[in-house]
Motif scaffolding. Structure first.
Motif, PDB file in Angstrom:
ATOM      1  N   ARG A 163      38.717  47.289  48.164  1.00 12.79           N
ATOM      2  CA  ARG A 163      38.420  46.601  46.976  1.00 12.79           C
ATOM      3  C   ARG A 163      37.053  46.915  46.366  1.00 12.79           C
ATOM      4  O   ARG A 163      36.204  47.266  47.331  1.00 12.79           O
ATOM      5  N   VAL A 164      36.790  46.744  45.090  1.00 12.05           N
ATOM      6  CA  VAL A 164      35.504  47.148  44.351  1.00 12.05           C
ATOM      7  C   VAL A 164      35.119  46.133  43.500  1.00 12.05           C
ATOM      8  O   VAL A 164      35.680  45.222  43.153  1.00 12.05           O
ATOM      9  N   MET A 166      33.860  44.501  40.238  1.00 14.11           N
ATOM     10  CA  MET A 166      34.072  44.541  38.876  1.00 14.11           C
ATOM     11  C   MET A 166      32.589  43.970  38.242  1.00 14.11           C
ATOM     12  O   MET A 166      32.549  42.723  38.296  1.00 14.11           O
ATOM     13  N   GLN A 223      41.176  48.946  44.252  1.00 16.81           N
ATOM     14  CA  GLN A 223      40.745  50.266  44.021  1.00 16.81           C
ATOM     15  C   GLN A 223      41.644  50.771  42.884  1.00 16.81           C
ATOM     16  O   GLN A 223      41.192  51.520  41.988  1.00 16.81           O
ATOM     17  N   ALA A 226      40.581  49.787  39.365  1.00 15.83           N
ATOM     18  CA  ALA A 226      39.432  50.652  38.953  1.00 15.83           C
ATOM     19  C   ALA A 226      39.823  52.074  38.582  1.00 15.83           C
ATOM     20  O   ALA A 226      39.339  52.422  37.543  1.00 15.83           O
ATOM     21  N   GLU A 227      40.905  52.584  39.212  1.00 16.55           N
ATOM     22  CA  GLU A 227      41.431  53.972  38.690  1.00 16.55           C
ATOM     23  C   GLU A 227      42.269  53.671  37.355  1.00 16.55           C
ATOM     24  O   GLU A 227      42.342  54.731  36.867  1.00 16.55           O
ATOM     25  N   TYR A 229      42.186  51.161  35.049  1.00 14.86           N
ATOM     26  CA  TYR A 229      41.614  50.519  33.757  1.00 14.86           C
ATOM     27  C   TYR A 229      40.181  50.777  33.658  1.00 14.86           C
ATOM     28  O   TYR A 229      39.321  50.582  34.619  1.00 14.86           O
ATOM     29  N   SER A 230      39.661  51.379  32.589  1.00 16.83           N
ATOM     30  CA  SER A 230      38.061  51.707  32.485  1.00 16.83           C
ATOM     31  C   SER A 230      37.718  51.121  31.073  1.00 16.83           C
ATOM     32  O   SER A 230      38.596  51.043  30.272  1.00 16.83           O
ATOM     33  N   TYR A 236      32.608  49.727  37.881  1.00 16.75           N
ATOM     34  CA  TYR A 236      33.306  49.531  39.478  1.00 16.75           C
ATOM     35  C   TYR A 236      32.293  49.988  40.632  1.00 16.75           C
ATOM     36  O   TYR A 236      31.959  51.307  40.204  1.00 16.75           O
TER      37      TYR A 236
END
Length: 271
Positions: A163-164, A166, A223, A226-227, A229-230, A236
Motif C-alpha cells: 500500500r502507498v 495518497m 499499489q 496508484a498504478e 489512477y493518476s 503516491y
C-alpha cells in the motif's frame, strides 16, 4: 415445519424498527394482520421473538438470533429470485464484481473463451457494498478487499499487494521516495465509516481524490490504485511498513454452480 419467508420478512421489519405500527406501514399491511403473522411465526418456531410492554417492543434472545439469520436468509432468497429472472429473460450470464485497482480483464477473457454461450459482465463495487451485492445476487462473485464481513460468503485468497500513501501534490512528504507509518503521525486521515451527522461516507476512488487534493486528509491505497489512477494534484509514496492489502474472490456460501467454480479456478491461476 419450513420457514415462511413472508413471515420472516414481516418479523425483520418489526425487529429492525421495534415498532409494530411503523413496520406495518412500511410493509403496507394493517397492524392487526402483522401482529397475527408474528404470532403465527412464533408458533411455528415454538419461541417467543418479542417482549411487548408499556415501554415498547424488544427482541428476546430467540428474536436476536432469528434477526441475525433472517438477513442472510432473505438475501439468499432475493438472490435466487434475481438469478432465475435473469436466466428466464436471456442467455446465461455471469456478473463479476471488482474493486478499484483490481484488473479482471484476463480472467474474464479466459472464462469467456471457455464458455462462449455465457455472457460475462464486470461491475465495479465499493467497500461498503461488496458483500451485499454478492449476497443479494447483483453479482455472482466478486474480487473483494479487506475488511470483509464474512458471514454467508465463501472466500478464496488470490493475492496481496503493498500500500502507498495518497497525498496532496503539494504535501510536505509528496517528494519522498518511500515512507514508514511513523512519518505520517499527526496527519489527518480520511474517515470512511461512522460519519458525523452532516457527513457523507467516502465510497469511491474519485471521492478520495477530491478529499485528498482539497487537503481534507490523507489515506492509504493499494499499489494497483496508484498504478491505474493518476492526477497532477495527487502524489503516491510507498509506505514500507503498511499492512499489505489482501484481495479475495467471494461468492455466496453453499452455492456450487459450475460456472462459479470454473471462474474461481481461472482467477486463482491468474493470481
Amino acid at each position: 415445519m419450513d420457514l415462511d419467508l413472508r413471515k420472516v420478512r414481516y418479523f425483520t421489519a418489526v425487529a429492525e424498527q421495534l415498532h409494530f405500527g411503523r413496520a406495518a406501514e412500511s410493509l403496507h399491511i394493517a397492524q392487526p394482520v402483522l401482529s397475527r403473522q408474528i404470532r403465527a411465526l412464533e408458533k411455528d418456531l415454538d419461541a417467543r421473538l418479542f417482549e411487548r410492554d408499556s415501554h415498547g417492543v424488544t427482541l428476546t434472545s430467540a428474536g436476536r438470533q432469528l434477526l441475525d439469520d433472517a438477513r442472510h436468509l432473505l438475501a439468499t432468497a432475493d438472490a435466487t429470485r434475481r438469478r432465475v429472472l435473469r436466466a428466464a429473460r436471456g442467455p446465461r450470464r455471469l456478473v463479476v464484481g471488482f474493486r478499484a485497482g483490481v484488473v479482471v480483464t484476463g480472467a474474464l477473457r479466459a472464462f469467456g473463451a471457455a464458455h462462449p454461450d455465457v455472457e460475462v459482465k464486470a461491475r465495479r463495487i465499493e467497500w461498503d457494498d461488496q458483500e451485499q451485492l454478492v449476497l443479494d445476487g447483483t453479482v455472482d462473485l466478486a474480487y473483494v478487499r479487506r475488511p470483509i464481513r464474512e458471514q454467508g460468503l465463501t472466500l478464496v485468497p488470490l493475492f496481496s499487494e503493498s500500500r502507498v500513501a495518497m497525498l496532496p501534490g503539494d504535501h510536505r512528504l509528496a517528494g519522498k521516495r518511500e515512507l514508514v507509518l511513523a512519518d505520517l503521525e499527526g496527519e489527518q486521515w480520511l474517515r470512511y465509516s461512522d460519519p458525523g451527522p452532516d457527513d457523507l461516507p467516502i465510497r469511491t476512488i474519485e471521492e478520495k481524490f477530491e478529499c485528498v487534493a482539497a487537503g481534507t486528509g490523507i489515506t492509504l491505497v493499494p499499489q494497483s490504485v496508484a498504478e491505474q489512477y493518476s492526477r497532477p494534484d495527487i502524489a503516491y509514496v510507498p509506505v514500507l511498513d503498511a499492512e499489505p492489502d489482501q484481495v479475495f474472490l467471494a461468492w455466496e456460501a453453499g452455492r456450487g454452480a459450475p460456472l462459479i467454480s470454473h471462474f474461481a479456478r481461472i482467477a486463482q491461476e491468474q493470481g
